[in-house]
Design a protein around this motif. Structure first.
Motif, short mmCIF file in Angstrom:
data_model
loop_
_atom_site.label_atom_id
_atom_site.label_comp_id
_atom_site.label_asym_id
_atom_site.label_seq_id
_atom_site.Cartn_x
_atom_site.Cartn_y
_atom_site.Cartn_z
N ASP A 13 0.80 -1.23 0.00
CA ASP A 13 0.00 0.00 0.00
C ASP A 13 0.83 1.27 0.00
O ASP A 13 0.30 2.36 0.24
CB ASP A 13 -0.97 0.00 1.18
N SER A 14 2.13 1.20 -0.30
CA SER A 14 2.95 2.41 -0.29
C SER A 14 2.73 3.24 -1.54
O SER A 14 2.50 2.71 -2.63
CB SER A 14 4.43 2.04 -0.18
N THR A 15 2.77 4.55 -1.38
CA THR A 15 2.75 5.49 -2.50
C THR A 15 3.78 6.57 -2.23
O THR A 15 4.48 6.54 -1.20
CB THR A 15 1.36 6.14 -2.69
N GLU A 16 3.87 7.54 -3.11
CA GLU A 16 4.82 8.63 -2.91
C GLU A 16 4.52 9.43 -1.64
O GLU A 16 5.41 10.07 -1.09
CB GLU A 16 4.80 9.60 -4.10
N ARG A 249 2.19 16.61 1.53
CA ARG A 249 2.76 15.38 2.07
C ARG A 249 3.97 14.93 1.27
O ARG A 249 4.98 14.48 1.83
CB ARG A 249 1.71 14.26 2.10
N LEU A 250 3.87 15.05 -0.07
CA LEU A 250 5.00 14.66 -0.92
C LEU A 250 6.21 15.54 -0.62
O LEU A 250 7.33 15.04 -0.46
CB LEU A 250 4.59 14.76 -2.39
N GLU A 251 6.00 16.84 -0.54
CA GLU A 251 7.11 17.75 -0.28
C GLU A 251 7.69 17.54 1.11
O GLU A 251 8.91 17.62 1.32
CB GLU A 251 6.65 19.19 -0.47
N SER A 252 6.85 17.22 2.09
CA SER A 252 7.32 16.97 3.44
C SER A 252 8.20 15.72 3.49
O SER A 252 9.25 15.72 4.15
CB SER A 252 6.13 16.81 4.39
N LEU A 279 7.57 17.53 -17.36
CA LEU A 279 8.21 18.65 -16.67
C LEU A 279 8.16 19.92 -17.51
O LEU A 279 8.01 21.03 -16.98
CB LEU A 279 9.65 18.30 -16.32
N ALA A 280 8.27 19.77 -18.84
CA ALA A 280 8.17 20.94 -19.71
C ALA A 280 6.77 21.55 -19.63
O ALA A 280 6.61 22.77 -19.60
CB ALA A 280 8.50 20.55 -21.15
N LYS A 298 6.32 18.62 -10.97
CA LYS A 298 7.46 19.42 -10.51
C LYS A 298 7.94 18.96 -9.15
O LYS A 298 9.14 18.88 -8.89
CB LYS A 298 7.06 20.90 -10.47
N ALA A 299 7.00 18.61 -8.27
CA ALA A 299 7.38 18.16 -6.93
C ALA A 299 8.13 16.84 -6.99
O ALA A 299 9.05 16.60 -6.20
CB ALA A 299 6.14 18.03 -6.06
N ALA A 300 7.74 15.99 -7.94
CA ALA A 300 8.41 14.70 -8.08
C ALA A 300 9.77 14.85 -8.73
O ALA A 300 10.60 13.94 -8.67
CB ALA A 300 7.53 13.74 -8.89
N GLY A 301 10.02 15.96 -9.41
CA GLY A 301 11.31 16.22 -10.04
C GLY A 301 11.64 15.15 -11.05
O GLY A 301 10.93 14.93 -12.00
#
Length: 386
Positions: A13-16, A249-252, A279-280, A298-301
């Motif tokens: 059940d893991s995600t980003e 949550r992703l950024e944290s 990304l573009a 963008k957050a995922a880079g």
């Protein structure tokens, strides 16, 4: 040309945005999430591939034995087995699933992850190998005896004693956004899969691929798939609250140095053309068209994969998906950020109205009429953007 939906056949059940609360591969969870998709209007589940996960073919066989109707999309990288062996493995799985298998051939978007399993070919060389591999697998499924001697493979007098289930071979899916990918997929794939770009970018890729299909004399229509992260709620306001909470949550997690994905390398320049295109689009704007939100890309880079979201109420996202369906996209790969509740919510509140609306729009229309309508829609989108 019905509309179809592909969810994630997850093994945990893991995600980003959240670490796993289950074992790394949990057979009970794997069967449960597949049955949730099956029981809530989804058509397919995907078994993804990278160098660190469980074997997706064994995972898919387990799910096949624990479900009845859901279609199985098996991701497979050509570097991990010889094509004659793989062809028989796929047929064996398809017999277990009683004809529910499509194989998604992936060339690989990370040189480092390929190298972990001993694959040091350049990206363009990998595309050449993938094309040979798909050609061999398809021919092996025919049951005829044949030999092969080309750049990547050589063998003599191979024949599979196992025939396709009920006389129908598994499907072949393929994806990629580079020129090399367009050429290979246009020639070999039944289904061409793209990441979730703005409408004009998606239509532009379709035109590039169709031009290459025409150049090689292809007459069978391609089926089109596109992937998004769905973030839906009863109202637009609630959906955007959820979207910004997911981004936070992703950024944290990234700021805390947590391992979000052991394969993809965040904050590094992505190698895959599809990720570069996402990304573009994100650099141009955070929000495109009705509901396409690129801030998560963008957050995922350099994280890669499906990283753009469709955000909005059930009705807003329904209309956004219909916009893509008008371009010819029939299969929508949709992976949430909390697998069970997201699959339930989307399956219960969005999929039924989409299937009903598409059936209404297409009632009584021939395949030729639908293809012409979709070509006209692509031309209109491209013209409006120029």
């Amino acid at each position: 040309m019905p509309i179809e939906f592909l969810g994630m056949g997850a093994g945990n059940d893991s995600t980003e945005t959240s670490p796993a609360t289950t074992p790394f591969f949990d057979p009970h969870y794997a069967a449960r999430i597949a049955r949730i998709h099956e029981d809530n209007n989804w058509d397919h589940v995907l078994f993804a591939y990278n160098s660190t996960t469980q074997d997706p073919s064994v995972h898919a066989a387990w799910v096949a034995a624990n479900t009845e109707r859901i279609q199985l999309r098996l991701a497979h990288r050509p570097n991990v087995s010889h094509p004659t062996f793989a062809a028989r493995s796929f047929l064996t799985l398809d017999h277990i699933a009683q004809g529910r298998l499509t194989v998604h051939f992936i060339t690989g978007g990370s040189q480092a992850d390929q190298a972990r399993e001993g694959d040091f070919l350049s990206k363009d060389a990998r595309y050449g190998r993938t094309q040979e591999y798909m050609q061999i697998v398809r021919r092996a499924w025919s049951g005829e005896s044949f030999s092969w001697d080309s750049e990547h493979y050589r063998f003599e007098n191979f024949a599979s004693g196992l025939a396709p289930f009920a006389g129908k071979r598994p499907g072949i899916s393929f994806g990629g956004s580079s020129e090399a990918a367009w050429s290979v997929g246009a020639a070999e794939a039944d289904i061409y899969a793209l990441f979730g770009e703005p409408l004009v970018d998606a239509a532009s890729q379709q035109e590039q691929i169709l031009a290459r299909a025409a150049a090689v004399g292809r007459t069978e229509p391609l089926r089109w798939q596109i992937a998004f992260r769905p973030i839906v709620a009863a109202t637009d306001e609630l959906a955007w609250e959820k979207a910004h909470a997911i981004l936070a949550r992703l950024e944290s997690r990234r700021s805390a140095g947590e391992v979000i994905d052991p394969v993809r390398h965040y904050n590094q320049k992505p190698e895959a053309a599809g990720t570069q295109r996402l990304l573009a689009a994100a650099e141009r704007a955070d929000l495109h068209d009705r509901a396409l939100w690129t801030a998560l890309a963008k957050a995922a880079g350099g994280g890669g994969g499906s990283a753009t979201a469709l955000v909005g109420s059930y009705d807003t996202v329904t209309q956004a998906i219909l916009d893509y369906h008008e371009l010819g996209f029939e299969i929508f790969g949709l992976r949430g950020y909390d697998f069970v509740p997201d699959a339930l919510e989307f399956g219960q509140h969005v999929i039924p109205q989409l299937k009903q609306e598409v059936a209404h729009r297409e009632h009584g229309r021939t395949a030729e009429e639908l293809l012409a309508t979709r070509a006209a829609a692509r031309a209109r989108v491209l013209a409006d953007a120029s």
